[in-house]
Motif scaffolding. Structure first.
Motif, mmCIF file in Angstrom:
data_model
loop_
_atom_site.group_PDB
_atom_site.id
_atom_site.type_symbol
_atom_site.label_atom_id
_atom_site.label_comp_id
_atom_site.label_asym_id
_atom_site.label_seq_id
_atom_site.Cartn_x
_atom_site.Cartn_y
_atom_site.Cartn_z
ATOM 1 N N GLN A 141 0.810 -1.230 -0.026
ATOM 2 C CA GLN A 141 0.149 0.084 0.102
ATOM 3 C C GLN A 141 0.823 1.150 0.116
ATOM 4 O O GLN A 141 0.788 2.103 -0.830
ATOM 5 C CB GLN A 141 -0.733 0.052 1.144
ATOM 6 N N SER A 165 2.422 1.890 -3.261
ATOM 7 C CA SER A 165 1.441 2.158 -4.475
ATOM 8 C C SER A 165 1.147 3.727 -4.302
ATOM 9 O O SER A 165 1.183 4.362 -5.096
ATOM 10 C CB SER A 165 0.444 1.316 -4.264
ATOM 11 N N GLN A 166 0.901 4.134 -3.001
ATOM 12 C CA GLN A 166 0.792 5.466 -2.663
ATOM 13 C C GLN A 166 1.724 6.367 -3.276
ATOM 14 O O GLN A 166 1.442 7.301 -4.073
ATOM 15 C CB GLN A 166 0.444 5.775 -1.233
ATOM 16 N N ALA A 201 2.078 6.213 -7.236
ATOM 17 C CA ALA A 201 1.061 6.694 -7.931
ATOM 18 C C ALA A 201 1.188 8.153 -8.105
ATOM 19 O O ALA A 201 0.967 9.026 -8.969
ATOM 20 C CB ALA A 201 -0.337 6.493 -7.511
ATOM 21 N N VAL A 207 0.989 1.257 -11.359
ATOM 22 C CA VAL A 207 1.353 -0.042 -10.474
ATOM 23 C C VAL A 207 0.209 -0.741 -10.900
ATOM 24 O O VAL A 207 -1.076 -0.821 -10.715
ATOM 25 C CB VAL A 207 1.231 0.158 -9.052
ATOM 26 N N HIS A 260 0.291 -6.343 -7.352
ATOM 27 C CA HIS A 260 1.081 -6.770 -6.144
ATOM 28 C C HIS A 260 1.194 -7.906 -6.004
ATOM 29 O O HIS A 260 0.067 -8.917 -6.413
ATOM 30 C CB HIS A 260 0.152 -6.284 -4.890
ATOM 31 N N LEU A 268 -6.818 -0.651 -4.266
ATOM 32 C CA LEU A 268 -5.683 -1.357 -3.648
ATOM 33 C C LEU A 268 -4.276 -0.979 -4.431
ATOM 34 O O LEU A 268 -3.117 -1.052 -3.895
ATOM 35 C CB LEU A 268 -5.791 -2.732 -3.899
ATOM 36 N N LEU A 269 -4.243 -1.064 -5.878
ATOM 37 C CA LEU A 269 -3.129 -0.771 -6.546
ATOM 38 C C LEU A 269 -2.675 0.749 -6.553
ATOM 39 O O LEU A 269 -1.551 1.366 -6.969
ATOM 40 C CB LEU A 269 -3.189 -1.071 -8.122
ATOM 41 N N LEU A 270 -3.683 1.805 -6.226
ATOM 42 C CA LEU A 270 -3.340 2.999 -6.174
ATOM 43 C C LEU A 270 -3.086 3.439 -4.392
ATOM 44 O O LEU A 270 -2.710 4.350 -4.052
ATOM 45 C CB LEU A 270 -4.605 4.037 -6.464
ATOM 46 N N GLY A 271 -3.064 2.236 -3.587
ATOM 47 C CA GLY A 271 -2.801 2.561 -2.333
ATOM 48 C C GLY A 271 -3.605 3.141 -1.374
ATOM 49 O O GLY A 271 -3.497 3.540 -0.356
ATOM 50 N N ILE A 307 -6.282 1.687 -0.087
ATOM 51 C CA ILE A 307 -6.650 0.784 1.064
ATOM 52 C C ILE A 307 -5.614 -0.327 0.987
ATOM 53 O O ILE A 307 -4.779 -0.714 -0.017
ATOM 54 C CB ILE A 307 -8.018 0.076 0.992
ATOM 55 N N VAL A 356 -2.796 -8.878 -6.207
ATOM 56 C CA VAL A 356 -3.682 -7.789 -6.549
ATOM 57 C C VAL A 356 -3.549 -7.415 -7.927
ATOM 58 O O VAL A 356 -2.518 -7.205 -8.363
ATOM 59 C CB VAL A 356 -3.353 -6.805 -5.538
#
Lengths: 413, 413
Positions: free
Chosen positions: A23, A26-27, A30, A36, A39, B12-15, B17, B41
């Motif tokens: 997570q 990914s944050q 982005a 991305v 995972h 999820l891939l953007l982070g 959550i 994911v």
């Protein structure tokens, strides 16, 4: 740039921890323009790690691998990368010295396996670990860059922020800025919101428009790519206007401004004070408000009167009123809101009463909720019929309480 | 049985959550004897979902897919499985009726896309969703069973516990019984607990002993495999005794009996009543107690007095006491506990006051907490120095309040 994140660690596959490293990365990614696409979590197993690394190398430009850099037999990440790249492992001198000093300082013997944490493949770029012992590294396998990072979240964050981000910035094309904006909506479901915005969602690729439903609310994340921040912001502004033209009534905040935050802000701006009387919500409204830094300037407190006798003793609700209308009623909600306002001597009082379930209460179906609001102009009450578990019904009741405070112009009037 | 978990969702891939669904399923599956070898994911993208499903089908006996069952265009999981299995999608009548009733009850129009949530492939096994609208399903692709579950964690948990677990139990080999038992500890850290139990943990493979730290508490999950339930239970009993011989003082409950549940149980058994006065915790103690079904029999309510003036006005704390000792003090905590007991006319009163941070309060460091407890024998107060965020400090304070109620023999004496 297409990226994937692979987290290595059997503890993840046993469910002992969640993949918060995925997570976090990914944050971060982005925000700097990476896409991305996947995972993956694999255990500390040579063959399964090797397979996952090879598969990812066929899809991604950059693969971020977290975990498996430690001193134990289980920690295999660098060894697997060395096998794939057919390069020998060598010691990174600076890291090795750090490890030696770490043990010397603590007057503890350094077991040989600790040296493993200073390993890197020949010719790789090494990332210094300012929060732990094992160094990270970047190396290339079949034109895909592998960036190996430690598993402990604190070490990962440190290394990403101090070492990896500057390293990536140099590698990335200089002509792209990626900016995001979050819009927050309430009292509108995800499917309804999407239906209203369907044309916009289909026809926009930059900014992208991503709705996300979470407990009781819906957010939309806009993400724009442009050559400059000014341009990206302009694009975000334009799309936001298109959205608010359609569903602006349901928009209550942006970014991290949740409903309780907006309530505290509105009361602070108006220099008004607030108190609550809670039955159904059992103190949870107060908890949500107190969570907001600065709440003490506007929030005097909340009185939870869970039983009828507590409503009579502490809130001075008349027993006749309760006998006549019950506690799950407009009359009781209004009386509770007024008493909260009187007892705490605030500008506004709010009350929550209802049936959280699973059984009906006083003949009222679970989910029946009354919210009362009292101010200098008088008192009103709202009836709601909410669905879900006890927890969901209570949470929604708290959010609706905030929503009514904001929308009914109790503040800002 | 080899399993994999695939979580579908661009969020999820953007982070936005973390993949807590993967963690939840891994915990559950480890408990019933599955080996989980991979989490994946992927985003809400037809081709990438299809590829991930096909890859997993080549490795695993069972693939659990979470997410993508909702009403929007983005939700594609069932459609992709229909393509792979070359089966038509049809409506599950019971689910469709539920969806229709949901909207009818709320007097809201049902947009057509909502019907999608009742989709299932022809001949599949359908899992009823008791916590939301979209049904789950199980179908087979190339000898691998795909189990499709909703993305919202509450719905996933409900469906897993009520529908999937019994379904899997029937499918699993009948000659092995796997039983789990959760022991709950408080006031002891994970590393300390593990240190005390290190020999046990190393020397046991059946039952397995898995410690897990979560917010403020540590649990140990024991899992035994045997030929009969009696035998498995006997093994669990034996291991539990070995553990409690060493760290029994810190054991407060088992399975889902959290600290608030144990408090409600103890008060119920003793036929005693409880009320609270909250400052620091802002009503969160009351919320935790009210969450427990049956709390109304023992819990009268909680009075949140966040400001000094509310403490004076509503709790009748003397302003001299506050001037002399401050609100973060033994004296204030004791007075608050007594006033709660008096005002709500209960057997026991408990109070919470302290500094949650980030700044010091009245010269007291963040994390300084006083908890007062008053009963018919008098009043006492406990001082704590807690670490962490505002949220963590508050949560720990609530848990310590419960711990003191149980351990100080306020009840059961």
């Amino acid at each position: 740039m297409n990226a994937e994140v692979i987290a290595v660690g059997s503890e993840l596959l046993l469910g002992q921890i969640a993949n918060t490293n995925g997570q976090f990365l990914s944050q971060q990614l982005a925000g700097v323009g990476f896409n991305v696409y996947r995972h993956t979590v694999v255990g500390d197993n040579w063959e399964r790690m090797r397979t996952a690394f090879e598969e990812a190398s066929e899809r991604a430009d950059v693969v971020f691998v977290t975990g498996g850099l430690g001193p134990t037999q289980d920690d295999l990440t660098k060894e697997v990368i060395a096998e794939l790249t057919e390069k020998p492992l060598q010691y990174h001198e600076e890291t090795l010295n750090n490890i030696k000093q770490f043990f010397a300082k603590r007057k503890r013997p350094m077991s040989a396996n600790n040296k493993k944490q200073a390993h890197c493949t020949e010719g790789s770029h090494v990332f210094y670990n300012g929060a732990g012992l094992a160094c990270g590294m970047a190396d290339v396998y079949k034109e895909t860059m592998f960036i190996l990072l430690p598993g402990p979240p604190r070490e990962l964050k440190y290394m990403y922020e101090h070492e990896v981000q500057p390293y990536l910035a140099k590698k990335m094309p200089q002509d792209a800025v990626v900016l995001s904006r979050v819009l927050r909506f309430f009292h509108i479901g995800e499917s309804r919101l999407e239906k209203e915005l369907i044309d916009l969602i289909y026809n926009q690729s930059n900014p992208t428009i991503a709705p996300l439903a979470s407990e009781g609310e819906v957010t939309i994340r806009l993400t724009a790519k442009a050559q400059t921040a000014t341009e990206a912001n302009h694009m975000l502004d334009k799309t936001e206007t298109l959205i608010t033209d359609k569903v602006g009534h349901y928009l209550y905040g942006k970014e991290k401004d949740t409903l309780p935050v907006q309530v505290v802000k509105a009361f602070t701006n108006d220099k008004k004070t607030l108190a609550a009387a809670e039955s159904l919500t059992g103190g949870w409204f107060g908890k949500h408000i107190v969570d907001v830094p600065g709440a003490s300037a506007v929030f005097e407190g909340s009185l939870t009167a869970y039983s009828s006798s507590a409503k009579i003793k502490l809130l001075n609700i008349s027993s006749q009123l309760i006998d006549q209308y019950g506690t799950v009623s407009k009359e009781c909600a209004e009386a509770m809101a007024e008493k909260a306002r009187q007892q705490y001597q605030t500008d506004v009082g709010i009350s929550f009463t209802g049936a959280a379930g699973p059984e009906a209460l006083e003949g009222k179906e679970p989910g029946t909720v009354w919210i009362g609001i009292a101010d200098q102009h008088g008192v009103t009450a709202h009836e709601l019929h909410l669905a879900g578990s006890r927890e969901s019904i209570r949470r929604l009741a708290v959010y609706y309480g905030c929503w009514f405070l904001l929308k009914e112009k109790v503040v800002n009037k």
